[in-house]
Scaffold this motif. Sequence first.
Motif, short mmCIF file in Angstrom:
data_model
loop_
_atom_site.label_atom_id
_atom_site.label_comp_id
_atom_site.label_asym_id
_atom_site.label_seq_id
_atom_site.Cartn_x
_atom_site.Cartn_y
_atom_site.Cartn_z
N GLY A 183 0.82 -1.20 0.00
CA GLY A 183 0.00 0.00 0.00
C GLY A 183 0.85 1.25 0.00
N VAL A 184 0.19 2.40 0.03
CA VAL A 184 0.85 3.70 0.00
C VAL A 184 0.28 4.55 1.13
CG1 VAL A 184 1.23 5.78 -1.37
CG2 VAL A 184 1.14 3.57 -2.49
N ILE A 185 1.15 5.29 1.80
CA ILE A 185 0.70 6.23 2.83
C ILE A 185 0.33 7.54 2.13
CG2 ILE A 185 1.38 7.57 4.85
CD1 ILE A 185 3.17 5.24 5.64
N LEU A 186 -0.94 7.96 2.27
CA LEU A 186 -1.42 9.15 1.59
C LEU A 186 -1.18 10.42 2.40
CD1 LEU A 186 -4.84 7.80 0.30
CD2 LEU A 186 -2.69 7.96 -0.94
N LEU A 204 -4.51 0.83 0.01
CA LEU A 204 -4.03 -0.55 -0.13
C LEU A 204 -4.38 -1.09 -1.52
CD1 LEU A 204 -5.16 -1.90 3.33
CD2 LEU A 204 -2.89 -1.19 2.65
N ASP A 205 -3.44 -1.84 -2.10
CA ASP A 205 -3.66 -2.43 -3.42
C ASP A 205 -4.78 -3.46 -3.35
OD1 ASP A 205 -1.58 -0.91 -4.28
OD2 ASP A 205 -0.14 -2.55 -4.43
N ASP A 215 -14.42 -4.15 1.71
CA ASP A 215 -13.07 -4.71 1.60
C ASP A 215 -12.14 -4.11 2.65
OD1 ASP A 215 -13.95 -6.12 -0.59
OD2 ASP A 215 -13.05 -4.76 -2.06
N ALA A 216 -12.29 -2.81 2.87
CA ALA A 216 -11.42 -2.12 3.81
C ALA A 216 -11.70 -2.51 5.25
CB ALA A 216 -11.58 -0.61 3.65
N ALA A 217 -12.93 -2.92 5.55
CA ALA A 217 -13.31 -3.25 6.93
C ALA A 217 -12.45 -4.36 7.51
CB ALA A 217 -14.78 -3.64 6.98
N TRP A 218 -11.98 -5.27 6.67
CA TRP A 218 -11.14 -6.38 7.17
C TRP A 218 -9.82 -5.87 7.70
CZ3 TRP A 218 -6.47 -8.75 6.26
CH2 TRP A 218 -6.32 -10.00 6.84
#
Length: 90
Positions: free
Chosen positions: A31-34, A52-53, A60-63
Amino acid sequence: MAGEKQIAAAAQKKKAAVKKTKQPVRLYAKGVILGYKRSKSNSYANCTLLKLDGVRTREDAAWYFGKRVAYVYKAKKEVKNSKFRVMWGK
């Protein structure tokens, strides 16, 4: 007797084939820190935004909520026989 031996031999071949095709499991997501969570005038340094890729929806993000984050970077000087450094966060 001969039929039982053939069945046993076929079962052993299947077990051997399963062991050969097993792939390693990746236990991380890239992933990348924004940046920090912020509003127009305020910035909250204790809450970092990540991209996150492969994560496109809220479901999806909840996991990933509450999971640990490792910021891995490469330095010039070796420490403990490695040029990679890690900063852990949550």
